[in-house]
Design a protein around this motif. Structure first.
Motif, PDB file in Angstrom:
ATOM      1  N   ILE A 118       0.836  -1.204   0.000  1.00  0.00           N
ATOM      2  CA  ILE A 118       0.000   0.000   0.000  1.00  0.00           C
ATOM      3  C   ILE A 118       0.870   1.253   0.000  1.00  0.00           C
ATOM      4  N   ALA A 119       1.959   1.231   0.758  1.00  0.00           N
ATOM      5  CA  ALA A 119       2.866   2.385   0.775  1.00  0.00           C
ATOM      6  C   ALA A 119       3.468   2.623  -0.607  1.00  0.00           C
ATOM      7  N   GLU A 141       0.752   4.387  -2.922  1.00  0.00           N
ATOM      8  CA  GLU A 141       0.305   5.747  -2.628  1.00  0.00           C
ATOM      9  C   GLU A 141       0.899   6.792  -3.575  1.00  0.00           C
ATOM     10  N   PRO A 142       2.217   6.791  -3.854  1.00  0.00           N
ATOM     11  CA  PRO A 142       2.718   7.774  -4.827  1.00  0.00           C
ATOM     12  C   PRO A 142       2.184   7.546  -6.231  1.00  0.00           C
ATOM     13  N   PHE A 184      -0.919   6.610  -6.861  1.00  0.00           N
ATOM     14  CA  PHE A 184      -2.232   7.238  -6.853  1.00  0.00           C
ATOM     15  C   PHE A 184      -2.120   8.758  -6.976  1.00  0.00           C
ATOM     16  N   GLU A 185      -1.134   9.331  -6.328  1.00  0.00           N
ATOM     17  CA  GLU A 185      -0.928  10.775  -6.452  1.00  0.00           C
ATOM     18  C   GLU A 185      -0.604  11.139  -7.890  1.00  0.00           C
ATOM     19  N   ARG A 195      -7.894  -1.087   3.841  1.00  0.00           N
ATOM     20  CA  ARG A 195      -6.891  -0.063   4.124  1.00  0.00           C
ATOM     21  C   ARG A 195      -6.893   1.041   3.069  1.00  0.00           C
ATOM     22  N   LEU A 196      -7.061   0.661   1.817  1.00  0.00           N
ATOM     23  CA  LEU A 196      -7.083   1.674   0.757  1.00  0.00           C
ATOM     24  C   LEU A 196      -8.275   2.603   0.913  1.00  0.00           C
ATOM     25  N   LEU A 230      -7.779   5.908   2.656  1.00  0.00           N
ATOM     26  CA  LEU A 230      -7.023   6.995   2.040  1.00  0.00           C
ATOM     27  C   LEU A 230      -7.979   8.077   1.560  1.00  0.00           C
ATOM     28  N   VAL A 281     -10.340   8.386  -2.234  1.00  0.00           N
ATOM     29  CA  VAL A 281     -10.290   7.060  -2.843  1.00  0.00           C
ATOM     30  C   VAL A 281     -11.608   6.334  -2.609  1.00  0.00           C
TER      31      VAL A 281
END
Length: 297
Positions: free
Chosen positions: A237-238, A241-242, A244-245, A278-279, A282, A285
């Motif tokens: 997941i970490a 994250e970038p 998704f950005e 978990r997602l 965010l 999302v």
């Protein structure tokens, strides 16, 4: 010759280009969008795409959402579409491309049920026409923002998927489809990212867990508490994250994250449920968790 277009602010008109394999559900997708207020134009020649977009953009906001269904099976039409999309980008017009895909066996069955030939089969078989179409559309599929595989979707399922993808209002929401699957049934063709959780001990070999699935607590606990499982999920997941950005910066709205184990019943299901949970925490999302192969023997 490339048509010069006037700049259009993305907020004024949302443009969606729908294309893909014949028989994969373009008409169903178009009808679903119409039901939610989109202005839909079917079978538009690619050369007219820029002109139509400009006319709609200067309609005073009366048509805020435009969907264009395009049939580009012809090798002569494909370059026209590529040129039209280039012109839109050059004019600052924001658009998305939805490519509808389906397995060959399903496409053959749909043509046979409809008692009609594939448009490109000529004197050959339906599968020959499908193969020709795949080759013509290969580059367009690779460039599409959203590739939606309709193989396992009924007409109603497809309409529901289109609704979830394209009827969100307000700030841009990143829609994530977290899908579990079994490698023995093949990797999902529409997956943007694929994770392999076969490193986790298999509950199939635990007699009391074998009849259950990854949605059951006893199996989920067994999988998620296995050595390395929690670390994998956290790091995965970490790492996303970038990504998704970057999707937001590039105005991308959708991604499929496929998580696989051997049969798609235990490990991948439990992991997909946890990753989806978990997602969903965010910001910006929206998550939908599906289990492609759950229920197969």
């Amino acid at each position: 010759m490339t048509t010069e277009l006037s700049p259009v602010k993305p907020a004024e008109t949302e443009l969606l280009v729908i294309t893909g394999m014949s028989g994969a559900g373009r008409t169903t997708a178009a009808h679903a969008l119409e039901d939610h207020g989109w202005y839909v134009v079917e079978n538009l020649p690619p050369a007219l795409l820029g002109t139509l977009t400009e006319l709609v953009a200067h309609s005073g906001g009366s048509i805020p959402k435009l969907a264009v269904v395009m049939d580009v099976r012809s090798k002569s039409l494909f370059p026209q579409l590529r040129e039209a999309l280039h012109s839109l980008s050059a004019a600052g017009i924001t658009y998305r491309v939805l490519f509808l895909e389906a397995a060959d066996e399903l496409l053959v069955r749909r043509f046979e049920q409809g008692r009609r030939p594939h448009p490109l089969q000529a004197d050959g078989r339906i599968v020959d026409g499908i193969a020709k179409e795949r080759e013509v559309l290969r580059e367009l599929k690779e460039a599409a923002e959203i590739v939606l595989d309709t193989t396992e979707l009924s007409v109603h399922d497809l309409a529901r998927a289109i609704t979830e993808l394209f009827t969100e209002s307000g700030p841009i929401v990143l829609r994530l489809n977290v899908m579990s699957f079994g490698f023995k049934y093949g990797v999902p063709t529409d997956a943007n990212y694929v994770a392999d959780v076969r490193f986790i001990p298999n509950p199939h070999w635990v007699p009391e867990l074998r009849p259950h699935t990854g949605k059951d607590k006893q199996v989920s606990d067994y999988v998620l508490n296995a050595k390395g499982a929690g670390e994998f999920i956290g790091h995965y997941i970490a790492a996303l994250e970038p990504v998704f950005e970057g999707y937001r910066r590039e105005n991308k709205h959708y991604a499929t994250i496929a998580i696989g184990c051997t049969g798609g019943k235990h490990r991948s299901v439990a992991t997909a449920e946890e990753v989806g949970r978990r997602l969903a925490q965010l910001p910006g999302v929206r998550v939908n968790v599906t289990h492609r192969d759950l229920g197969r023997e």
